[in-house]
Scaffold this motif. Structure first.
Motif, PDB file in Angstrom:
ATOM      1  N   PRO A  99      -2.306   5.997  12.053  1.00 29.78           N
ATOM      2  CA  PRO A  99      -1.193   5.267  11.430  1.00 29.78           C
ATOM      3  C   PRO A  99      -0.333   4.511  12.432  1.00 29.78           C
ATOM      4  O   PRO A  99       0.088   3.384  12.163  1.00 29.78           O
ATOM      5  CB  PRO A  99      -0.387   6.373  10.730  1.00 29.78           C
ATOM      6  N   GLU A 127       0.676   0.697  11.244  1.00 33.00           N
ATOM      7  CA  GLU A 127       1.820   0.469  10.363  1.00 33.00           C
ATOM      8  C   GLU A 127       2.782  -0.603  10.871  1.00 33.00           C
ATOM      9  O   GLU A 127       3.147  -1.529  10.121  1.00 33.00           O
ATOM     10  CB  GLU A 127       2.549   1.797  10.117  1.00 33.00           C
ATOM     11  N   GLY A 137       8.217   1.140   5.434  1.00 33.40           N
ATOM     12  CA  GLY A 137       7.403   0.124   4.772  1.00 33.40           C
ATOM     13  C   GLY A 137       8.066  -0.524   3.572  1.00 33.40           C
ATOM     14  O   GLY A 137       7.376  -1.053   2.693  1.00 33.40           O
ATOM     15  N   ASP A 188       2.730   6.532   5.176  1.00 31.23           N
ATOM     16  CA  ASP A 188       2.054   6.702   3.889  1.00 31.23           C
ATOM     17  C   ASP A 188       2.027   8.160   3.463  1.00 31.23           C
ATOM     18  O   ASP A 188       2.201   8.481   2.290  1.00 31.23           O
ATOM     19  CB  ASP A 188       0.616   6.182   3.967  1.00 31.23           C
ATOM     20  N   PHE A 222       0.346   0.979   3.681  1.00 32.74           N
ATOM     21  CA  PHE A 222      -0.259   0.629   4.969  1.00 32.74           C
ATOM     22  C   PHE A 222      -1.773   0.851   4.984  1.00 32.74           C
ATOM     23  O   PHE A 222      -2.540  -0.056   5.307  1.00 32.74           O
ATOM     24  CB  PHE A 222       0.395   1.422   6.095  1.00 32.74           C
TER      25      PHE A 222
END
Length: 873
Positions: free
Chosen positions: A21, A25, A146, A551, A693
């Motif tokens: 990630p 991201e 996000g 996420d 993402f």
């Protein structure tokens, strides 16, 4: 279920072998912002969809409550954007009057200064400087999460436009007689040195003291009790109930007030409860809201005996003492005079505290500005009753009505320097002038502006329309007001929601600020306990995002979001969500390596296998379910439906059932590759609003297109194949049942076992290869000896377990387990058959025993089947 053709294909990037990630991201988010995906165009012909962020304090940082709420809002907005709406997620921050002033004053204290050393103008400049340099770190943290907010529209409750809106509303309400100035009892914080509203007072059970004491002399003696003995210096009466015969001879008479040179009257008032205590109460109109009402009714004097720091001001031996010091000294003085009748310590009672600094609140008579809320609150209640605004979940309506139907006038002035200054000027001859944004403030000798500022909730109550340019009739206001939905916690239903309703209806000709209010609960720890620094269970969401990805945190929070209920969360659950992200990543990589594609139309149904038709049917049902759950704001059900479809049906069943097809190649593999590509395309788009993402990285790799953010939201094509679903259900039954048997027999998952499958005459025959692959079953060769035979789903699976298990030992273990289950069943039946026991036992105990009986019966059936399946020799 086809993709938005307006997007331009991009290169098809190769996916790394593992999902990291941190490598994905930040880059993706910056790309989204640079490309303007989150901006909203008020001139667009798309239908509008708008949500405002509940503005976090400029002093704040992202906590789990923010992350939870923002995840839900972002999911709604992302979906609507994909559905073709002009979607606005409005960001911004609140100036947070008391909190921000406290922060800057603490900074000054480190320099050995106070705000008074700087003066008002310089202090306000210092606060602005702090805001520009240190405030608003939450904006960067929102990017980490996000959130698809329109950053170009970010607002601050003290910016020029919003300040104009505040001044406009104040002037309009002042002219309409809805804002007035009056001396009344308010909640005063001796630490923050300001009034605070009722909803900013936190009540808790404190250990105090209840002192009973005598007033008057001789036959004119009366006993009263109090938890705040220091306020007796400001008493101006004793009140009794008009029908209380015990005190009829005293009503109207003057009695001696101890420790003073004053006498006070005994008055009759229906507010007094004759059954409580002695039936007589001391009346301190300047220091108690109920006493204020009694004092007003009986035209009593209002004597203030505590200053702004809760220090005694009454002349005499107690002058200059803090309220708690004075309390002890006054009780001691009364005791010395023989006036103490009873003392109770500790006396546990509910005490109000300032929500900001936790100091005990002091009710105090003060000249303040007020909003006359009755007509505004009535309109806010009617908007929900008439169906203009819906509250979700509906059962929260009662709490809303309980509040708006019983609102008291709202004290809106605060004795602070940071905030919107009240736009009222006082002249040398008693003139009072309220100034609107287009008016010239009066000048000349003797004219001064009111020194107070407005309650922070006054400006945040204008948020749904002030952020859109009101009072100007802007294109943004025309496009995005009223907001579509408000998502917020039930804990600020009273603080914020009711105020937005009142203001929105008032200034927008009866148009409410939003169509739906979605109320969520509070985030708690995994044990359901409130998160608190004192409990040591507070979690920084950034830590979890660093470890598991944004996420994973978002998906965990969404999975817990049942309407109106609190949300427990623990690190193990975030770990589980991270595994889900990894599962999606690995399965999509496998699919891409095995021919999954979105190129071209779906093959004709007659070319598809039963497995292909089954997964497409399940896909469309999932689309329909997810849409229905979104429309009902059932985020937990959305998340669970998607997790079940992705992990269980797509990856654990469809991919596994199709492996033999992929490995065989040819046209069937091409067909299944196109079906798998379709399934992944739709599944990733369904997942995107919650886990943006990983879905962006995978979807762009799968499709070669620009971004999933601007992809079309999937539609239910209507394709259903009940026959295929029933056929695959049979396959699942066989595999599940045999797997369970293998596990019960202690076989390792990868251990191969010779087996003979009798599938003739069932719909299972075409799936023999897949069943054998999933169950690790070898063909029955020479020397095959069926030692266990499992009838399931109309078929028979015969297994040769010779050499794989120690049959005598396994039979001994199962026999022992069977005896234990039968004993448990007999004990449960014995208790449930005992009438005397049933008559005395609580319902929950009886239910528990019934549960034990049900489990024992199931265990007996299961173990007996396992024993029957064991080889007999």
């Amino acid at each position: 279920m086809t993709e938005n053709s307006s997007q331009q294909p991009a290169s098809n990037p190769e996916l790394p072998t593992t999902y990291a990630p941190a490598d994905v991201e930040g880059k993706l988010y910056e790309r989204w912002v640079e490309r303007g995906y989150f901006e909203a165009d008020e001139h667009s012909d798309k239908p509008p969809y708008s949500i405002v962020i509940p503005p976090p304090n400029v002093t704040g940082s992202l906590h789990l409550g923010h992350a939870f709420e923002h995840t839900l809002i972002d999911a709604l907005v992302r979906r609507k954007r994909m559905q073709g709406f002009e979607a606005l997620y409005q960001p911004g921050m609140d100036h947070a009057g008391i909190a921000t002033q406290n922060v800057v004053e603490r900074e000054l204290a480190k320099e050995g200064k106070s705000r008074h050393d700087l003066g008002r103008e310089a202090f306000v400049e210092r606060v602005w400087q702090w805001k520009n340099e240190s405030g608003g770190q939450i904006s960067g943290q929102m990017r980490r999460l996000g959130e698809g907010v329109a950053w170009s529209r970010e607002r601050f409750t003290m910016d020029e436009g919003l300040s104009e809106a505040v001044q406009t509303v104040f002037k309009q309400m002042y002219d309409d007689g809805l804002i007035y100035r009056a001396e009344r009892i308010i909640n005063w914080c001796p630490r923050c040195l300001t009034a605070i509203s009722d909803i900013e007072v936190e009540y808790q059970e404190d250990d105090g003291e209840l002192v009973s004491m005598t007033y008057g002399e001789g036959e004119e003696t009366i006993v009263v009790a109090t938890t705040r003995a220091e306020t007796m210096l400001g008493d101006t009466a004793v009140a009794v109930h008009p029908d209380d015969e015990r005190y009829q001879h005293l009503v109207g008479k003057q009695i001696k007030l101890p420790l003073t040179d004053r006498t006070i009257p005994v008055v009759a008032d229906h507010h007094v409860d004759p059954e409580f205590g002695t039936g007589a109460v001391k009346v301190t109109p300047a220091h108690d809201p109920n006493d204020f009402e009694i004092g007003t009714r009986h035209d009593l004097p209002f004597i203030s005996v505590l200053d702004e720091r809760a220090v005694i001001t009454a002349p005499g031996p107690f002058e200059g003492l803090d309220r708690l010091e004075a309390r002890s000294a006054i009780v001691a003085a009364l005791r010395a005079e023989g006036r103490i009748v009873a003392e109770k310590r500790p006396y546990v009672h509910s005490v109000g505290h300032c929500s900001r600094c936790k100091t005990t609140i002091e009710p105090r008579l003060s000249l303040q500005w007020w909003v006359k809320v009755a007509p505004l609150a009535e309109a806010a209640g009617d908007a929900v009753r008439d169906g203009k605004v819906k509250i979700h979940p509906q059962e929260m309506e009662k709490r809303y009505f309980d509040w708006v139907d019983n609102l008291h006038d709202w004290c809106i002035s605060r004795q602070l320097w940071w905030g919107h200054r009240i736009p009222v000027w006082y002249g040398p001859n008693g003139e009072v002038v309220c100034v609107g944004p287009d008016d010239e403030a009066p000048t000349g000798e003797g004219w001064t502006q009111d020194s107070d500022v407005l309650d922070t909730w006054f400006s945040s109550g204008l948020w749904p329309f002030s952020t859109l340019g009101w009072p100007e009739r802007t294109d943004s206001l025309a496009k995005f007001y009223p907001n579509s939905v408000l998502v917020t916690g039930y804990d600020i239903l009273f603080f914020w929601v009711a105020r937005m309703m009142m203001f929105g209806l008032y200034v927008n000709d009866g148009t409410p600020p939003f169509g739906t209010i979605v109320l969520h609960g509070m985030v708690r720890d995994e044990h359901g306990k409130k998160m608190s620094k004192s409990f040591g269970n507070v979690v920084n969401p950034l830590d979890w995002m660093d470890k598991y990805g944004s996420d994973a945190l978002r998906f965990t929070l969404a999975r817990g979001a049942n309407p109106g209920t609190d949300v427990p969360i623990g690190e193990e659950w975030v770990q589980g969500s991270a595994k889900f992200s990894n599962k999606i990543w690995n399965a999509t990589r496998f699919a891409l390596m095995n021919g999954a594609t979105i190129e071209g139309d779906l093959p004709p149904v007659e070319e598809m296998s039963v497995t292909d038709r089954w997964i497409l049917s399940r896909l469309n049902k999932t689309v329909a379910d997810v849409d229905a759950f979104y429309d009902d704001f059932q985020f937990a059900k959305i998340s669970e439906a998607l997790r079940h479809f992705a992990w269980d049906e797509v990856f654990d069943w469809y991919v596994e059932l199709s492996k033999t097809t992929f490995f065989a190649g040819g046209r069937p593999a091409e067909v299944s590759g196109r079906v798998l590509g379709e399934v992944l395309d739709v599944m990733l788009r369904l997942l995107h609003p919650i886990v943006p993402f990983v879905t962006e990285a995978l979807w762009t790799a799968l499709t070669g297109r620009e971004s999933i953010v601007i992809a079309e939201w999937p539609a239910d094509s209507g394709f259903r194949d009940d026959a295929a679903e029933k056929e695959i259900e049979l396959v699942q039954q066989v595999v599940t049942e045999v797997r369970r048997f293998r596990n019960d027999q202690g076989l390792q998952p990868g251990q191969k076992v010779p087996a003979e499958l009798t599938l003739t005459g069932t719909a299972l025959a075409p799936h023999e290869a897949a069943i054998r692959q999933l169950l690790r079953l070898q063909p029955a060769g020479d020397g095959f000896h069926a030692t266990a035979s499992l009838p399931v789903a109309g078929a028979t699976v015969a297994l040769d377990l010779s050499g794989t298990i120690d049959v005598p030992a396994e039979r001994k273990r199962l026999t022992k387990d069977l005896e234990a289950a039968r004993k448990e069943k007999a004990q449960a039946e014995g208790k449930l058959g005992n009438e005397a026991f049933l008559a005395k036992a609580p319902d929950n105990v009886v239910d528990k025993i019934r549960g034990r009986l049900t489990k024992a019966e199931a265990d007996i059936e299961r173990i007996s089947a396992q024993l029957a399946a064991l080889p007999q020799s």
